[in-house]
Scaffold this motif. Structure first.
Motif, PDB file in Angstrom:
ATOM      1  N   THR A 105     -51.577  15.577 -21.827  1.00  0.00           N
ATOM      2  CA  THR A 105     -52.778  15.040 -22.468  1.00  0.00           C
ATOM      3  C   THR A 105     -53.029  13.565 -22.124  1.00  0.00           C
ATOM      4  N   PRO A 106     -52.069  12.655 -22.307  1.00  0.00           N
ATOM      5  CA  PRO A 106     -52.383  11.253 -21.984  1.00  0.00           C
ATOM      6  C   PRO A 106     -52.623  11.030 -20.494  1.00  0.00           C
ATOM      7  N   ARG A 107     -51.930  11.773 -19.649  1.00  0.00           N
ATOM      8  CA  ARG A 107     -52.136  11.627 -18.198  1.00  0.00           C
ATOM      9  C   ARG A 107     -53.530  12.113 -17.814  1.00  0.00           C
ATOM     10  N   LEU A 108     -53.948  13.237 -18.380  1.00  0.00           N
ATOM     11  CA  LEU A 108     -55.274  13.778 -18.097  1.00  0.00           C
ATOM     12  C   LEU A 108     -56.354  12.825 -18.596  1.00  0.00           C
ATOM     13  N   GLU A 109     -56.175  12.271 -19.790  1.00  0.00           N
ATOM     14  CA  GLU A 109     -57.164  11.336 -20.324  1.00  0.00           C
ATOM     15  C   GLU A 109     -57.266  10.077 -19.461  1.00  0.00           C
ATOM     16  N   ARG A 110     -56.119   9.561 -18.988  1.00  0.00           N
ATOM     17  CA  ARG A 110     -56.149   8.387 -18.092  1.00  0.00           C
ATOM     18  C   ARG A 110     -56.850   8.726 -16.781  1.00  0.00           C
ATOM     19  N   ALA A 111     -56.531   9.896 -16.210  1.00  0.00           N
ATOM     20  CA  ALA A 111     -57.153  10.295 -14.944  1.00  0.00           C
ATOM     21  C   ALA A 111     -58.662  10.459 -15.115  1.00  0.00           C
ATOM     22  N   CYS A 112     -59.082  11.055 -16.228  1.00  0.00           N
ATOM     23  CA  CYS A 112     -60.523  11.215 -16.473  1.00  0.00           C
ATOM     24  C   CYS A 112     -61.196   9.857 -16.655  1.00  0.00           C
ATOM     25  N   ALA A 113     -60.536   8.949 -17.351  1.00  0.00           N
ATOM     26  CA  ALA A 113     -61.114   7.610 -17.541  1.00  0.00           C
ATOM     27  C   ALA A 113     -61.274   6.897 -16.201  1.00  0.00           C
ATOM     28  N   LEU A 114     -60.263   7.015 -15.336  1.00  0.00           N
ATOM     29  CA  LEU A 114     -60.345   6.388 -14.010  1.00  0.00           C
ATOM     30  C   LEU A 114     -61.452   7.012 -13.162  1.00  0.00           C
ATOM     31  N   ALA A 115     -61.667   8.317 -13.331  1.00  0.00           N
ATOM     32  CA  ALA A 115     -62.682   9.020 -12.543  1.00  0.00           C
ATOM     33  C   ALA A 115     -64.064   8.927 -13.180  1.00  0.00           C
ATOM     34  N   GLY A 116     -64.133   8.403 -14.405  1.00  0.00           N
ATOM     35  CA  GLY A 116     -65.419   8.317 -15.098  1.00  0.00           C
ATOM     36  C   GLY A 116     -65.941   9.681 -15.497  1.00  0.00           C
ATOM     37  N   SER A 117     -65.041  10.584 -15.840  1.00  0.00           N
ATOM     38  CA  SER A 117     -65.451  11.934 -16.246  1.00  0.00           C
ATOM     39  C   SER A 117     -64.718  12.320 -17.526  1.00  0.00           C
ATOM     40  N   SER A 118     -64.884  13.551 -17.925  1.00  0.00           N
ATOM     41  CA  SER A 118     -64.202  14.035 -19.124  1.00  0.00           C
ATOM     42  C   SER A 118     -63.865  15.509 -18.930  1.00  0.00           C
ATOM     43  N   TYR A 119     -63.104  16.042 -19.855  1.00  0.00           N
ATOM     44  CA  TYR A 119     -62.800  17.472 -19.833  1.00  0.00           C
ATOM     45  C   TYR A 119     -63.190  18.052 -21.186  1.00  0.00           C
ATOM     46  N   ARG A 145     -44.539  24.993 -16.693  1.00  0.00           N
ATOM     47  CA  ARG A 145     -43.400  24.885 -15.777  1.00  0.00           C
ATOM     48  C   ARG A 145     -43.435  23.599 -14.945  1.00  0.00           C
ATOM     49  N   LEU A 146     -44.538  22.847 -15.007  1.00  0.00           N
ATOM     50  CA  LEU A 146     -44.575  21.539 -14.346  1.00  0.00           C
ATOM     51  C   LEU A 146     -43.445  20.647 -14.866  1.00  0.00           C
ATOM     52  N   LEU A 147     -43.036  20.860 -16.102  1.00  0.00           N
ATOM     53  CA  LEU A 147     -41.972  20.046 -16.690  1.00  0.00           C
ATOM     54  C   LEU A 147     -40.606  20.357 -16.091  1.00  0.00           C
ATOM     55  N   LEU A 148     -40.500  21.444 -15.328  1.00  0.00           N
ATOM     56  CA  LEU A 148     -39.238  21.817 -14.699  1.00  0.00           C
ATOM     57  C   LEU A 148     -39.054  21.121 -13.350  1.00  0.00           C
ATOM     58  N   ALA A 149     -40.063  20.384 -12.913  1.00  0.00           N
ATOM     59  CA  ALA A 149     -40.002  19.714 -11.607  1.00  0.00           C
ATOM     60  C   ALA A 149     -38.790  18.793 -11.552  1.00  0.00           C
ATOM     61  N   PRO A 150     -38.190  18.663 -10.363  1.00  0.00           N
ATOM     62  CA  PRO A 150     -36.986  17.847 -10.242  1.00  0.00           C
ATOM     63  C   PRO A 150     -37.181  16.400 -10.661  1.00  0.00           C
ATOM     64  N   ARG A 151     -38.327  15.817 -10.342  1.00  0.00           N
ATOM     65  CA  ARG A 151     -38.634  14.465 -10.784  1.00  0.00           C
ATOM     66  C   ARG A 151     -40.132  14.248 -10.641  1.00  0.00           C
ATOM     67  N   PRO A 152     -40.702  13.404 -11.494  1.00  0.00           N
ATOM     68  CA  PRO A 152     -42.133  13.121 -11.355  1.00  0.00           C
ATOM     69  C   PRO A 152     -42.413  12.451 -10.011  1.00  0.00           C
ATOM     70  N   CYS A 153     -43.430  12.924  -9.310  1.00  0.00           N
ATOM     71  CA  CYS A 153     -43.741  12.404  -7.977  1.00  0.00           C
ATOM     72  C   CYS A 153     -44.910  11.446  -7.973  1.00  0.00           C
ATOM     73  N   TRP A 154     -45.608  11.298  -9.065  1.00  0.00           N
ATOM     74  CA  TRP A 154     -46.786  10.435  -9.057  1.00  0.00           C
ATOM     75  C   TRP A 154     -46.565   9.272  -9.987  1.00  0.00           C
ATOM     76  N   THR A 155     -46.980   8.102  -9.539  1.00  0.00           N
ATOM     77  CA  THR A 155     -46.867   6.926 -10.388  1.00  0.00           C
ATOM     78  C   THR A 155     -47.969   6.973 -11.430  1.00  0.00           C
ATOM     79  N   THR A 156     -47.871   6.109 -12.417  1.00  0.00           N
ATOM     80  CA  THR A 156     -48.881   6.091 -13.473  1.00  0.00           C
ATOM     81  C   THR A 156     -50.208   5.530 -12.991  1.00  0.00           C
ATOM     82  N   SER A 157     -50.251   4.948 -11.785  1.00  0.00           N
ATOM     83  CA  SER A 157     -51.509   4.387 -11.301  1.00  0.00           C
ATOM     84  C   SER A 157     -52.414   5.461 -10.693  1.00  0.00           C
ATOM     85  N   TYR A 158     -51.938   6.669 -10.525  1.00  0.00           N
ATOM     86  CA  TYR A 158     -52.693   7.782  -9.974  1.00  0.00           C
ATOM     87  C   TYR A 158     -53.330   7.424  -8.638  1.00  0.00           C
TER      88      TYR A 158
END
Length: 166
Positions: A105-119, A145-158
């Motif tokens: 949820t917070p990652r999606l909201e940040r990504a939408c804010a950066l893109a100027g869109s919403s869901y 199952r995304l939470l099973l990934a070995p490590r997060p690959c994306w920084t918070t700056s998207y």
């Protein structure tokens, strides 16, 4: 015709008018693929067995501590307090689904804010073949199952890939 290989075995689904010999021919033709998938299934079972009472979570290892009488999973540091007995697996999956919503949820909201869109809606599912999808109406669906990934690959700056992602 559809051929599926999973933990239960090999399933061949034929169209109504297909002859059974078509299934045998498909299995012969797909034998290398089927054998590879059966090996992958066994490797996955072996990995789960070797893991013991631990589960992956965004690159971390969480230890499962069964507790009699517990019905829900609760995380305390790197320990998951989980039900003892046959309901444990289902309770852990429910916990992963709740955790996925909390992480996404917070990652999606940040990504939408950066893109100027919403869901319009966020759904957490357990699809076998997709990590995520979206609809024209803005409904977003993510796989827990995304939470099973070995490590997060994306920084918070998207938009910039982490140098430690392999």
């Amino acid at each position: 015709m559809r051929v599926t290989v999973d933990a239960e075995g090999v399933e061949v689904v034929l169209p109504r008018r297909a002859a059974e010999r078509d299934a045998a021919a498909a299995v012969r033709e797909l034998a290398p693929w089927i054998q590879r998938r059966v090996r992958e299934q066994q490797d996955a079972r072996d990995a789960v067995t070797a893991r013991g009472d631990t589960v992956p979570y965004l690159g971390e290892t969480l230890h499962i501590q069964p507790q009699a009488g517990r019905t829900r999973v609760h995380r305390r540091g790197d320990v998951l307090l989980a039900p003892a007995g046959p309901d444990r697996e289902a309770a852990i999956e429910r916990w992963y689904r709740r955790a996925a919503r909390d992480e996404i949820t917070p990652r999606l909201e940040r990504a939408c804010a950066l893109a100027g869109s919403s869901y319009s809606k966020l759904t957490i599912r357990g699809q076998r073949t997709r990590w995520a999808s979206c609809s024209r109406t803005g409904a977003m669906s993510f796989n827990w199952r995304l939470l099973l990934a070995p490590r997060p690959c994306w920084t918070t700056s998207y938009g910039t890939r982490s140098a430690t992602c392999r």
